[in-house]
Design a protein around this motif. Structure first.
Motif, PDB file in Angstrom:
ATOM      1  N   PRO A  98       0.831  -1.216   0.000  1.00  0.00           N
ATOM      2  CA  PRO A  98       0.000   0.000   0.000  1.00  0.00           C
ATOM      3  C   PRO A  98       0.861   1.260   0.000  1.00  0.00           C
ATOM      4  CG  PRO A  98      -0.828  -1.590   1.581  1.00  0.00           C
ATOM      5  CD  PRO A  98       0.498  -2.106   1.111  1.00  0.00           C
ATOM      6  N   TRP A  99       0.245   2.377  -0.362  1.00  0.00           N
ATOM      7  CA  TRP A  99       0.975   3.617  -0.567  1.00  0.00           C
ATOM      8  C   TRP A  99       1.077   4.483   0.693  1.00  0.00           C
ATOM      9  CZ3 TRP A  99       3.442   4.137  -5.106  1.00  0.00           C
ATOM     10  CH2 TRP A  99       2.992   3.378  -6.191  1.00  0.00           C
ATOM     11  N   GLY A 100       0.579   4.013   1.826  1.00  0.00           N
ATOM     12  CA  GLY A 100       0.674   4.781   3.061  1.00  0.00           C
ATOM     13  C   GLY A 100      -0.655   5.358   3.501  1.00  0.00           C
ATOM     14  N   THR A 101      -0.642   6.029   4.652  1.00  0.00           N
ATOM     15  CA  THR A 101      -1.889   6.513   5.245  1.00  0.00           C
ATOM     16  C   THR A 101      -2.520   7.644   4.432  1.00  0.00           C
ATOM     17  OG1 THR A 101      -0.629   7.957   6.731  1.00  0.00           O
ATOM     18  CG2 THR A 101      -1.291   5.800   7.576  1.00  0.00           C
ATOM     19  N   ALA A 102      -1.695   8.406   3.694  1.00  0.00           N
ATOM     20  CA  ALA A 102      -2.267   9.457   2.848  1.00  0.00           C
ATOM     21  C   ALA A 102      -3.160   8.841   1.781  1.00  0.00           C
ATOM     22  CB  ALA A 102      -1.163  10.303   2.218  1.00  0.00           C
ATOM     23  N   GLN A 103      -2.712   7.719   1.197  1.00  0.00           N
ATOM     24  CA  GLN A 103      -3.558   7.067   0.196  1.00  0.00           C
ATOM     25  C   GLN A 103      -4.797   6.462   0.816  1.00  0.00           C
ATOM     26  OE1 GLN A 103      -3.198   3.251  -1.070  1.00  0.00           O
ATOM     27  NE2 GLN A 103      -4.309   3.567  -2.987  1.00  0.00           N
ATOM     28  N   ALA A 104      -4.659   5.925   2.043  1.00  0.00           N
ATOM     29  CA  ALA A 104      -5.831   5.369   2.711  1.00  0.00           C
ATOM     30  C   ALA A 104      -6.907   6.445   2.867  1.00  0.00           C
ATOM     31  CB  ALA A 104      -5.435   4.810   4.075  1.00  0.00           C
ATOM     32  N   SER A 233       6.043  11.893  -8.870  1.00  0.00           N
ATOM     33  CA  SER A 233       7.484  12.026  -8.645  1.00  0.00           C
ATOM     34  C   SER A 233       8.218  10.691  -8.636  1.00  0.00           C
ATOM     35  CB  SER A 233       7.728  12.741  -7.311  1.00  0.00           C
ATOM     36  OG  SER A 233       7.404  11.885  -6.209  1.00  0.00           O
ATOM     37  N   LEU A 234       7.494   9.575  -8.625  1.00  0.00           N
ATOM     38  CA  LEU A 234       8.113   8.263  -8.433  1.00  0.00           C
ATOM     39  C   LEU A 234       8.580   7.646  -9.737  1.00  0.00           C
ATOM     40  CD1 LEU A 234       5.622   6.652  -5.879  1.00  0.00           C
ATOM     41  CD2 LEU A 234       7.774   7.829  -5.386  1.00  0.00           C
ATOM     42  N   ASN A 235       9.585   6.782  -9.615  1.00  0.00           N
ATOM     43  CA  ASN A 235       9.966   5.930 -10.739  1.00  0.00           C
ATOM     44  C   ASN A 235       8.951   4.807 -10.875  1.00  0.00           C
ATOM     45  OD1 ASN A 235      12.400   7.357 -11.218  1.00  0.00           O
ATOM     46  ND2 ASN A 235      13.425   6.204  -9.585  1.00  0.00           N
ATOM     47  N   ALA A 236       8.733   4.345 -12.102  1.00  0.00           N
ATOM     48  CA  ALA A 236       7.720   3.317 -12.341  1.00  0.00           C
ATOM     49  C   ALA A 236       8.018   2.024 -11.603  1.00  0.00           C
ATOM     50  CB  ALA A 236       7.591   3.051 -13.842  1.00  0.00           C
ATOM     51  N   GLY A 237       9.269   1.763 -11.292  1.00  0.00           N
ATOM     52  CA  GLY A 237       9.624   0.533 -10.602  1.00  0.00           C
ATOM     53  C   GLY A 237       9.587   0.634  -9.090  1.00  0.00           C
ATOM     54  N   ASP A 238       9.129   1.766  -8.565  1.00  0.00           N
ATOM     55  CA  ASP A 238       9.130   1.948  -7.115  1.00  0.00           C
ATOM     56  C   ASP A 238       8.141   0.987  -6.459  1.00  0.00           C
ATOM     57  OD1 ASP A 238       8.622   3.032  -4.431  1.00  0.00           O
ATOM     58  OD2 ASP A 238       9.782   4.757  -5.117  1.00  0.00           O
ATOM     59  N   ILE A 239       8.611   0.208  -5.498  1.00  0.00           N
ATOM     60  CA  ILE A 239       7.734  -0.777  -4.857  1.00  0.00           C
ATOM     61  C   ILE A 239       7.564  -0.526  -3.360  1.00  0.00           C
ATOM     62  CG2 ILE A 239       8.261  -2.596  -6.528  1.00  0.00           C
ATOM     63  CD1 ILE A 239      10.162  -3.800  -4.414  1.00  0.00           C
ATOM     64  N   SER A 240       8.144   0.570  -2.831  1.00  0.00           N
ATOM     65  CA  SER A 240       8.107   0.727  -1.378  1.00  0.00           C
ATOM     66  C   SER A 240       7.803   2.135  -0.864  1.00  0.00           C
ATOM     67  CB  SER A 240       9.440   0.271  -0.778  1.00  0.00           C
ATOM     68  OG  SER A 240      10.505   1.053  -1.279  1.00  0.00           O
ATOM     69  N   SER A 241       7.944   3.179  -1.652  1.00  0.00           N
ATOM     70  CA  SER A 241       7.741   4.539  -1.144  1.00  0.00           C
ATOM     71  C   SER A 241       6.308   4.735  -0.655  1.00  0.00           C
ATOM     72  CB  SER A 241       8.054   5.573  -2.226  1.00  0.00           C
ATOM     73  OG  SER A 241       9.420   5.553  -2.554  1.00  0.00           O
ATOM     74  N   GLU A 242       6.166   5.528   0.425  1.00  0.00           N
ATOM     75  CA  GLU A 242       4.857   5.807   1.004  1.00  0.00           C
ATOM     76  C   GLU A 242       4.720   7.301   1.264  1.00  0.00           C
ATOM     77  OE1 GLU A 242       4.272   1.707   3.659  1.00  0.00           O
ATOM     78  OE2 GLU A 242       4.411   3.658   4.622  1.00  0.00           O
ATOM     79  N   LEU A 243       3.491   7.750   1.322  1.00  0.00           N
ATOM     80  CA  LEU A 243       3.180   9.109   1.755  1.00  0.00           C
ATOM     81  C   LEU A 243       2.241   9.005   2.944  1.00  0.00           C
ATOM     82  CD1 LEU A 243       3.517  12.176   1.098  1.00  0.00           C
ATOM     83  CD2 LEU A 243       1.307  12.010  -0.072  1.00  0.00           C
ATOM     84  N   THR A 244       2.640   9.610   4.062  1.00  0.00           N
ATOM     85  CA  THR A 244       1.793   9.583   5.252  1.00  0.00           C
ATOM     86  C   THR A 244       0.960  10.859   5.342  1.00  0.00           C
ATOM     87  OG1 THR A 244       3.403  10.644   6.713  1.00  0.00           O
ATOM     88  CG2 THR A 244       3.557   8.236   6.459  1.00  0.00           C
ATOM     89  N   ILE A 245      -0.080  10.803   6.156  1.00  0.00           N
ATOM     90  CA  ILE A 245      -0.875  12.000   6.419  1.00  0.00           C
ATOM     91  C   ILE A 245       0.014  13.073   7.034  1.00  0.00           C
ATOM     92  CG2 ILE A 245      -2.786  12.941   7.769  1.00  0.00           C
ATOM     93  CD1 ILE A 245      -4.103  10.149   7.550  1.00  0.00           C
ATOM     94  N   ALA A 246       0.922  12.673   7.922  1.00  0.00           N
ATOM     95  CA  ALA A 246       1.841  13.631   8.543  1.00  0.00           C
ATOM     96  C   ALA A 246       2.721  14.311   7.500  1.00  0.00           C
ATOM     97  CB  ALA A 246       2.708  12.930   9.588  1.00  0.00           C
ATOM     98  N   ASP A 247       3.189  13.541   6.513  1.00  0.00           N
ATOM     99  CA  ASP A 247       3.997  14.121   5.435  1.00  0.00           C
ATOM    100  C   ASP A 247       3.201  15.186   4.686  1.00  0.00           C
ATOM    101  OD1 ASP A 247       6.213  12.458   5.866  1.00  0.00           O
ATOM    102  OD2 ASP A 247       5.433  10.915   4.523  1.00  0.00           O
TER     103      ASP A 247
END
Length: 288
Positions: A98-104, A233-247
């Protein structure tokens, strides 16, 4: 207009073994942490709950907690899906995380039209915290709020934790929320963490975000923009970066002057980060 509680319940903790920590019984009658949170929220004046879950745990979630909560308060479900993106939907075929709490929270954009709070499903915040959050949402004096906990009240005896370190100005508005990872009190009594890969020393009385937020509906548009920029901003192969609500909130503060009220609480936080935390939480709730 009423106020809504949004519960982040889609994550399965990798450090918790094979069980789903949000569904771990901790109360004397088998209650979950979510039971306590929702009861405290309803008592404080919240009149709707939105659960953010994954579709693969929907049946288990509803059987274990959701059907019971729906008898207490108006309940809705939103499903966090890694394919629900504002752009580049076909660019991340290898992504399974999952992409992190921002995506949730982004996944809730079609169901939130009122002032709302955000909490984690696997945290216990205490009655005072929900009362403070509800008071703000009913009569906000800023665009948003963060109910901040004292760092020493949020550490685990069984391993490191991640926290957003909150800094406020003289008016009680947040200046920054610094995402800090691998926080723990070391054998020398010093609390250390990692920020941007470097070790930092923290004060036990630092105020930290435990993902207990209060927002007006305007934040959803801001969040959508932040999440869109993040994905682009991500590379197409990115499998781990997340965006949080705090970010997202931190960037809104710094770049847009978004005003977030810091509401400190002395409440003791309890949560399940590690399996060994479960018994401590059970003992604490006996004295609730």
């Amino acid at each position: 207009m009423g106020i809504t509680l949004t519960v982040l319940a889609a994550g399965m903790g990798s450090r918790f073994g094979e069980r789903i920590k949000q569904l771990e019984p901790v109360g004397p009658s088998g209650e979950l942490l979510i039971d306590y949170s929702v009861r405290d929220a309803v008592d404080a004046g919240f009149d709707k709950v939105v659960f953010i879950i994954r579709r693969d745990i929907e049946e288990l979630f509803k059987e274990t907690i959701g059907n019971r909560i729906s008898k207490l308060v108006n309940t809705e479900y939103v499903y966090q899906d890694i394919r629900e993106l504002p752009c580049r939907m076909n660019d991340f075929s290898g992504r399974t995380k999952p992409w992190g709490t921002a995506q949730a929270l982004y996944c809730c954009k079609s169901v939130i039209n009122e002032n709302f709070g955000v909490i984690n499903a696997d945290d216990y915040y205490g009655r005072e915290s929900f009362r403070s959050l509800a008071v703000f949402l009913k009569t906000p004096d800023a665009s948003a709020c963060s109910v901040g906990f004292v760092l020493k009240n949020t550490l685990s005896d069984h391993g490191t934790v991640n926290r957003g370190i909150c800094r406020a100005d003289e008016n009680g508005l947040l200046v920054t929320v610094e995402e800090t990872k691998k926080i723990q009190k070391d054998a020398d009594g010093v609390i250390r963490g990692l920020r941007n890969g470097s070790t930092v020393i923290l004060d036990e009385n630092d105020i930290v975000s435990m993902s207990m937020w209060g927002f007006t509906p305007d934040f959803m548009n801001r969040l959508s923009g932040r999440f869109n920029d993040f994905i682009c901003s991500l590379n197409a192969g990115d499998i781990s970066s997340e965006l949080t609500i705090a970010d997202a909130a931190d960037r809104e503060i710094k770049e847009m002057g978004y005003d977030i009220r810091n509401i400190p609480t002395q409440s003791k936080w309890y949560g399940i980060t590690y399996e060994a935390d479960v018994e401590l939480v059970r003992q604490a709730l006996k004295n609730r």
